[in-house]
Design a protein around this motif. Sequence first.
Motif, PDB file in Angstrom:
ATOM      1  N   ILE A  55      -4.628  16.125 106.699  1.00  0.00           N
ATOM      2  CA  ILE A  55      -4.594  17.444 106.118  1.00  0.00           C
ATOM      3  C   ILE A  55      -2.881  18.209 106.397  1.00  0.00           C
ATOM      4  O   ILE A  55      -2.501  18.475 105.725  1.00  0.00           O
ATOM      5  CB  ILE A  55      -5.671  18.354 105.983  1.00  0.00           C
ATOM      6  CG1 ILE A  55      -6.859  17.757 105.088  1.00  0.00           C
ATOM      7  CG2 ILE A  55      -5.367  19.602 105.609  1.00  0.00           C
ATOM      8  CD1 ILE A  55      -8.255  18.537 105.385  1.00  0.00           C
ATOM      9  N   TRP A  56      -3.090  18.206 107.897  1.00  0.00           N
ATOM     10  CA  TRP A  56      -1.733  18.882 108.258  1.00  0.00           C
ATOM     11  C   TRP A  56      -0.664  18.127 108.085  1.00  0.00           C
ATOM     12  O   TRP A  56       0.360  18.831 108.022  1.00  0.00           O
ATOM     13  CB  TRP A  56      -2.252  19.135 109.853  1.00  0.00           C
ATOM     14  CG  TRP A  56      -3.617  19.938 110.006  1.00  0.00           C
ATOM     15  CD1 TRP A  56      -4.537  19.152 110.766  1.00  0.00           C
ATOM     16  CD2 TRP A  56      -4.088  20.945 109.397  1.00  0.00           C
ATOM     17  NE1 TRP A  56      -5.598  20.123 110.556  1.00  0.00           N
ATOM     18  CE2 TRP A  56      -5.450  20.976 109.794  1.00  0.00           C
ATOM     19  CE3 TRP A  56      -3.631  22.000 108.419  1.00  0.00           C
ATOM     20  CZ2 TRP A  56      -6.354  22.198 109.416  1.00  0.00           C
ATOM     21  CZ3 TRP A  56      -4.393  23.081 108.319  1.00  0.00           C
ATOM     22  CH2 TRP A  56      -5.648  23.161 108.720  1.00  0.00           C
TER      23      TRP A  56
ATOM     24  N   PRO B  94      -3.354   4.047 113.243  1.00  0.00           N
ATOM     25  CA  PRO B  94      -4.368   4.892 113.586  1.00  0.00           C
ATOM     26  C   PRO B  94      -5.708   4.722 112.686  1.00  0.00           C
ATOM     27  O   PRO B  94      -6.703   4.931 112.876  1.00  0.00           O
ATOM     28  CB  PRO B  94      -3.865   6.218 113.461  1.00  0.00           C
ATOM     29  CG  PRO B  94      -2.596   6.277 113.759  1.00  0.00           C
ATOM     30  CD  PRO B  94      -2.154   4.812 113.213  1.00  0.00           C
ATOM     31  N   VAL B  95      -5.078   4.305 111.346  1.00  0.00           N
ATOM     32  CA  VAL B  95      -6.290   4.178 110.277  1.00  0.00           C
ATOM     33  C   VAL B  95      -7.263   2.805 110.738  1.00  0.00           C
ATOM     34  O   VAL B  95      -8.420   3.066 110.415  1.00  0.00           O
ATOM     35  CB  VAL B  95      -5.683   3.746 109.044  1.00  0.00           C
ATOM     36  CG1 VAL B  95      -6.662   3.343 107.898  1.00  0.00           C
ATOM     37  CG2 VAL B  95      -4.747   4.815 108.522  1.00  0.00           C
TER      38      VAL B  95
ATOM     39  N   ALA C 295     -10.529   6.198 117.640  1.00  0.00           N
ATOM     40  CA  ALA C 295     -10.644   6.884 116.489  1.00  0.00           C
ATOM     41  C   ALA C 295     -10.862   8.319 116.886  1.00  0.00           C
ATOM     42  O   ALA C 295     -11.020   9.226 115.799  1.00  0.00           O
ATOM     43  CB  ALA C 295     -12.097   6.173 115.931  1.00  0.00           C
ATOM     44  N   LEU C 296     -11.139   8.686 117.830  1.00  0.00           N
ATOM     45  CA  LEU C 296     -11.205  10.258 118.384  1.00  0.00           C
ATOM     46  C   LEU C 296      -9.900  10.649 118.764  1.00  0.00           C
ATOM     47  O   LEU C 296      -9.340  11.693 118.633  1.00  0.00           O
ATOM     48  CB  LEU C 296     -12.258  10.327 119.635  1.00  0.00           C
ATOM     49  CG  LEU C 296     -13.714  10.096 119.021  1.00  0.00           C
ATOM     50  CD1 LEU C 296     -14.618  10.072 120.315  1.00  0.00           C
ATOM     51  CD2 LEU C 296     -14.177  11.277 118.087  1.00  0.00           C
ATOM     52  N   VAL C 297      -9.041   9.870 119.574  1.00  0.00           N
ATOM     53  CA  VAL C 297      -7.826  10.260 120.089  1.00  0.00           C
ATOM     54  C   VAL C 297      -6.771  10.473 118.999  1.00  0.00           C
ATOM     55  O   VAL C 297      -5.937  11.483 118.952  1.00  0.00           O
ATOM     56  CB  VAL C 297      -7.209   9.017 121.224  1.00  0.00           C
ATOM     57  CG1 VAL C 297      -5.891   9.398 121.586  1.00  0.00           C
ATOM     58  CG2 VAL C 297      -8.621   9.001 122.471  1.00  0.00           C
TER      59      VAL C 297
ATOM     60  N   ILE D 277      -2.522  13.500 116.176  1.00  0.00           N
ATOM     61  CA  ILE D 277      -2.177  13.868 114.723  1.00  0.00           C
ATOM     62  C   ILE D 277      -2.276  15.232 114.656  1.00  0.00           C
ATOM     63  O   ILE D 277      -1.267  16.079 114.022  1.00  0.00           O
ATOM     64  CB  ILE D 277      -2.837  13.020 113.688  1.00  0.00           C
ATOM     65  CG1 ILE D 277      -2.197  11.797 113.818  1.00  0.00           C
ATOM     66  CG2 ILE D 277      -2.229  13.598 112.313  1.00  0.00           C
ATOM     67  CD1 ILE D 277      -2.823  10.666 113.211  1.00  0.00           C
ATOM     68  N   THR D 278      -3.413  16.017 115.030  1.00  0.00           N
ATOM     69  CA  THR D 278      -3.573  17.313 114.693  1.00  0.00           C
ATOM     70  C   THR D 278      -2.783  18.281 115.618  1.00  0.00           C
ATOM     71  O   THR D 278      -2.259  19.124 115.033  1.00  0.00           O
ATOM     72  CB  THR D 278      -4.874  17.745 114.654  1.00  0.00           C
ATOM     73  OG1 THR D 278      -5.851  17.053 113.937  1.00  0.00           O
ATOM     74  CG2 THR D 278      -5.513  19.113 114.538  1.00  0.00           C
ATOM     75  N   LEU D 279      -2.776  17.807 116.766  1.00  0.00           N
ATOM     76  CA  LEU D 279      -1.990  18.634 117.882  1.00  0.00           C
ATOM     77  C   LEU D 279      -0.530  18.555 117.376  1.00  0.00           C
ATOM     78  O   LEU D 279       0.280  19.501 117.985  1.00  0.00           O
ATOM     79  CB  LEU D 279      -2.107  18.168 119.100  1.00  0.00           C
ATOM     80  CG  LEU D 279      -3.607  18.366 119.749  1.00  0.00           C
ATOM     81  CD1 LEU D 279      -3.604  17.687 121.049  1.00  0.00           C
ATOM     82  CD2 LEU D 279      -3.877  19.914 120.088  1.00  0.00           C
TER      83      LEU D 279
END
Length: 276
Positions: free
Chosen positions: A170-171, A221-222, A252-254, A259-261
Amino acid sequence: MSALELHARTGRERSRAHWALADCWNVTRRSLTHYQRQPVAIIWQLGFPIISVLLYGYVFGSAMKVPGGGDYREFLMPGMFATTMTMGFMSTAMAVVTDAGKGVIDRFRSMPMAPSAVSAGRGVADLVVACAELTILAVTALAIGWRAGGSPLEAVGASGLLLLLRFSLIWVGVWLGLLVPNAESAGGLHAIAFPITMISSALVAPSLMPGWLGTVAAWNPVSSTVTASRELFGNPVASGGTWVEEHALLMALVWPLVITLVFLPLAVRRFRRLSR
């Protein structure tokens, strides 16, 4: 600092937090209201994944093989879930650039509202839509014979990983929507989205690709989200034995966290730097 000053400061901080949440909710409600007023948009956004499932599952499915054996549609569905979550960032970017072009974002910036509310509100609204997309896609998958072989708790965990990927992207969409000059330019984001989803393990196992391309696909990452969700859903995995594939749940968590950070601060900073 006296007790009275500390109490006043705490009250101001609570007030700012309260109004930031209220601003975020108002932006979220506005975004969701657009879907109510424009049903064709959400019908297309929710209908495209269904068409994709039928296309890949039945048109191409008979010619596809899963390394190690297994039904291709069982292999395909977690990949289609992740593909739908990934492609959603284009809708986010398009909505943001449309608001920017119509002057809506400039109006928000002129109002006494939290700077993060526009990005956060957009994110919450898109996450709600993503939940609807995932639900409809899962119902479609069940209708064509797909089943989750894992436990209900594992299925919930897989769904959580898919939504986590969507949340992080989203970001990316918000940042790109604030970066591109107009809606026509935002349409060119398909050139970014398709390679990201196609060069992954969503549709084909990386072990079946040429060496260098398989490595790129495995570290996408996908692919980590796809492989981890396949494991949790109890579907065929077809791992190539690489480190990143063997540790798909961890990655899948990392990956979404990284990406968000990176892109959440970029989106907020871009919003603050927009010219009035």
